[in-house]
Design a protein around this motif. Sequence first.
Motif, PDB file in Angstrom:
ATOM      1  N   GLY A  59     -92.341 -38.782  64.539  1.00  0.00           N
ATOM      2  CA  GLY A  59     -93.362 -39.067  63.543  1.00  0.00           C
ATOM      3  C   GLY A  59     -94.487 -38.051  63.539  1.00  0.00           C
ATOM      4  N   HIS A  60     -95.449 -38.326  62.731  1.00  0.00           N
ATOM      5  CA  HIS A  60     -96.629 -37.475  62.605  1.00  0.00           C
ATOM      6  C   HIS A  60     -97.835 -38.339  62.941  1.00  0.00           C
ATOM      7  CE1 HIS A  60     -94.428 -34.186  60.711  1.00  0.00           C
ATOM      8  NE2 HIS A  60     -93.737 -35.123  60.105  1.00  0.00           N
ATOM      9  N   PRO A  61     -98.381 -38.183  64.129  1.00  0.00           N
ATOM     10  CA  PRO A  61     -99.490 -39.054  64.521  1.00  0.00           C
ATOM     11  C   PRO A  61    -100.692 -38.963  63.591  1.00  0.00           C
ATOM     12  CG  PRO A  61     -99.077 -37.346  66.179  1.00  0.00           C
ATOM     13  CD  PRO A  61     -98.010 -37.240  65.143  1.00  0.00           C
ATOM     14  N   GLU A  62    -100.894 -37.796  62.981  1.00  0.00           N
ATOM     15  CA  GLU A  62    -102.044 -37.666  62.078  1.00  0.00           C
ATOM     16  C   GLU A  62    -101.870 -38.520  60.831  1.00  0.00           C
ATOM     17  OE1 GLU A  62     -99.155 -34.364  61.131  1.00  0.00           O
ATOM     18  OE2 GLU A  62     -99.969 -35.234  62.944  1.00  0.00           O
ATOM     19  N   ILE A  63    -100.637 -38.628  60.349  1.00  0.00           N
ATOM     20  CA  ILE A  63    -100.372 -39.468  59.177  1.00  0.00           C
ATOM     21  C   ILE A  63    -100.509 -40.936  59.559  1.00  0.00           C
ATOM     22  CG2 ILE A  63     -98.610 -40.180  57.507  1.00  0.00           C
ATOM     23  CD1 ILE A  63     -97.628 -37.266  57.522  1.00  0.00           C
ATOM     24  N   GLN A  64     -99.995 -41.295  60.719  1.00  0.00           N
ATOM     25  CA  GLN A  64    -100.130 -42.674  61.196  1.00  0.00           C
ATOM     26  C   GLN A  64    -101.604 -43.039  61.331  1.00  0.00           C
ATOM     27  OE1 GLN A  64     -97.740 -44.934  61.475  1.00  0.00           O
ATOM     28  NE2 GLN A  64     -99.285 -46.429  61.993  1.00  0.00           N
ATOM     29  N   ALA A  65    -102.403 -42.120  61.821  1.00  0.00           N
ATOM     30  CA  ALA A  65    -103.838 -42.379  61.957  1.00  0.00           C
ATOM     31  C   ALA A  65    -104.479 -42.592  60.586  1.00  0.00           C
ATOM     32  CB  ALA A  65    -104.516 -41.224  62.693  1.00  0.00           C
TER      33      ALA A  65
ATOM     34  N   ARG B  36    -111.653 -49.592  48.159  1.00  0.00           N
ATOM     35  CA  ARG B  36    -110.667 -49.878  47.105  1.00  0.00           C
ATOM     36  C   ARG B  36    -111.102 -49.264  45.778  1.00  0.00           C
ATOM     37  NH1 ARG B  36    -106.578 -53.376  46.668  1.00  0.00           N
ATOM     38  NH2 ARG B  36    -107.210 -54.538  48.505  1.00  0.00           N
ATOM     39  N   GLY B  37    -110.155 -48.553  45.131  1.00  0.00           N
ATOM     40  CA  GLY B  37    -110.426 -47.956  43.826  1.00  0.00           C
ATOM     41  C   GLY B  37    -111.179 -46.634  43.881  1.00  0.00           C
ATOM     42  N   ARG B  38    -111.466 -46.154  45.074  1.00  0.00           N
ATOM     43  CA  ARG B  38    -112.205 -44.900  45.214  1.00  0.00           C
ATOM     44  C   ARG B  38    -111.298 -43.843  45.828  1.00  0.00           C
ATOM     45  NH1 ARG B  38    -117.396 -46.610  48.493  1.00  0.00           N
ATOM     46  NH2 ARG B  38    -117.748 -44.376  48.444  1.00  0.00           N
ATOM     47  N   TRP B  39    -111.568 -42.608  45.505  1.00  0.00           N
ATOM     48  CA  TRP B  39    -110.865 -41.493  46.120  1.00  0.00           C
ATOM     49  C   TRP B  39    -111.476 -41.240  47.486  1.00  0.00           C
ATOM     50  CZ3 TRP B  39    -106.555 -39.179  44.362  1.00  0.00           C
ATOM     51  CH2 TRP B  39    -106.212 -39.374  43.030  1.00  0.00           C
ATOM     52  N   VAL B  40    -110.632 -41.021  48.468  1.00  0.00           N
ATOM     53  CA  VAL B  40    -111.114 -40.663  49.793  1.00  0.00           C
ATOM     54  C   VAL B  40    -110.282 -39.487  50.305  1.00  0.00           C
ATOM     55  CG1 VAL B  40    -111.946 -42.971  50.397  1.00  0.00           C
ATOM     56  CG2 VAL B  40    -109.608 -42.317  50.970  1.00  0.00           C
ATOM     57  N   ALA B  41    -110.871 -38.731  51.199  1.00  0.00           N
ATOM     58  CA  ALA B  41    -110.145 -37.653  51.874  1.00  0.00           C
ATOM     59  C   ALA B  41    -110.132 -37.985  53.355  1.00  0.00           C
ATOM     60  CB  ALA B  41    -110.840 -36.317  51.634  1.00  0.00           C
ATOM     61  N   LEU B  42    -108.928 -37.976  53.917  1.00  0.00           N
ATOM     62  CA  LEU B  42    -108.782 -38.301  55.349  1.00  0.00           C
ATOM     63  C   LEU B  42    -108.143 -37.139  56.065  1.00  0.00           C
ATOM     64  CD1 LEU B  42    -107.279 -41.900  54.945  1.00  0.00           C
ATOM     65  CD2 LEU B  42    -109.664 -41.297  55.390  1.00  0.00           C
ATOM     66  N   LYS B  43    -108.505 -37.025  57.318  1.00  0.00           N
ATOM     67  CA  LYS B  43    -107.860 -36.049  58.185  1.00  0.00           C
ATOM     68  C   LYS B  43    -107.788 -36.655  59.581  1.00  0.00           C
ATOM     69  CE  LYS B  43    -107.932 -31.288  59.754  1.00  0.00           C
ATOM     70  NZ  LYS B  43    -108.606 -29.996  59.703  1.00  0.00           N
ATOM     71  N   ASN B  44    -106.555 -36.810  60.054  1.00  0.00           N
ATOM     72  CA  ASN B  44    -106.329 -37.378  61.386  1.00  0.00           C
ATOM     73  C   ASN B  44    -107.043 -38.722  61.589  1.00  0.00           C
ATOM     74  OD1 ASN B  44    -104.768 -35.145  62.143  1.00  0.00           O
ATOM     75  ND2 ASN B  44    -106.594 -34.015  62.750  1.00  0.00           N
ATOM     76  N   GLY B  45    -107.033 -39.550  60.543  1.00  0.00           N
ATOM     77  CA  GLY B  45    -107.610 -40.876  60.655  1.00  0.00           C
ATOM     78  C   GLY B  45    -109.114 -40.919  60.535  1.00  0.00           C
ATOM     79  N   LYS B  46    -109.709 -39.848  60.087  1.00  0.00           N
ATOM     80  CA  LYS B  46    -111.177 -39.810  59.919  1.00  0.00           C
ATOM     81  C   LYS B  46    -111.497 -39.482  58.471  1.00  0.00           C
ATOM     82  CE  LYS B  46    -112.423 -38.289  64.589  1.00  0.00           C
ATOM     83  NZ  LYS B  46    -111.549 -39.082  65.300  1.00  0.00           N
ATOM     84  N   LEU B  47    -112.524 -40.160  57.939  1.00  0.00           N
ATOM     85  CA  LEU B  47    -112.995 -39.944  56.587  1.00  0.00           C
ATOM     86  C   LEU B  47    -113.724 -38.601  56.534  1.00  0.00           C
ATOM     87  CD1 LEU B  47    -113.435 -41.111  53.725  1.00  0.00           C
ATOM     88  CD2 LEU B  47    -115.565 -42.094  54.589  1.00  0.00           C
ATOM     89  N   MET B  48    -113.303 -37.762  55.605  1.00  0.00           N
ATOM     90  CA  MET B  48    -113.965 -36.467  55.414  1.00  0.00           C
ATOM     91  C   MET B  48    -115.140 -36.710  54.462  1.00  0.00           C
ATOM     92  SD  MET B  48    -111.970 -34.635  57.255  1.00  0.00           S
ATOM     93  CE  MET B  48    -112.571 -33.007  56.919  1.00  0.00           C
ATOM     94  N   VAL B  49    -116.304 -36.238  54.849  1.00  0.00           N
ATOM     95  CA  VAL B  49    -117.496 -36.434  54.008  1.00  0.00           C
ATOM     96  C   VAL B  49    -118.065 -35.082  53.610  1.00  0.00           C
ATOM     97  CG1 VAL B  49    -118.092 -38.686  54.924  1.00  0.00           C
ATOM     98  CG2 VAL B  49    -118.965 -36.659  56.059  1.00  0.00           C
ATOM     99  N   ASN B  50    -118.683 -35.094  52.459  1.00  0.00           N
ATOM    100  CA  ASN B  50    -119.349 -33.897  51.946  1.00  0.00           C
ATOM    101  C   ASN B  50    -120.665 -33.736  52.700  1.00  0.00           C
ATOM    102  OD1 ASN B  50    -118.661 -31.921  50.218  1.00  0.00           O
ATOM    103  ND2 ASN B  50    -119.182 -33.038  48.362  1.00  0.00           N
ATOM    104  N   SER B  51    -120.894 -32.575  53.245  1.00  0.00           N
ATOM    105  CA  SER B  51    -122.169 -32.403  53.947  1.00  0.00           C
ATOM    106  C   SER B  51    -122.992 -31.303  53.335  1.00  0.00           C
ATOM    107  CB  SER B  51    -121.951 -32.107  55.421  1.00  0.00           C
ATOM    108  OG  SER B  51    -120.952 -31.134  55.604  1.00  0.00           O
TER     109      SER B  51
END
Length: 94
Positions: A60-66, A79-94
């Motif tokens: 498997g791919h642990p990052e996808i599982q995360a 729900r209903g919102r676009w999100v960006a994830l990487k390795n189980g963490k929410l990517m935020v605009n900084s």
Amino acid sequence: MYNTPEEYISAADRELDRDDWKAAWQIANEGLKHYPEHSELQKYAYILAPAKITTVDRGGHPEIQADHEWIKQNIHEYRGRWVALKNGKLMVNS
């Protein structure tokens, strides 16, 4: 039911003409029970057999599982919102 391998093959061919692949496969298999060494019946049974699905566990791919786990835990809040994830963490605009 049939007396020769050729009769089994003819019966399977009739079913194929009627587009009944399953019946043709069943006839070929029945013929193989009586004539297991008959190469043409072997071919019919093999070609008409239902597809076999095999899988290989590659760890498997642990990052996808995360990412999937994050979604399960946060589905109601996002729900209903676009999100960006990487390795189980929410990517935020900084």
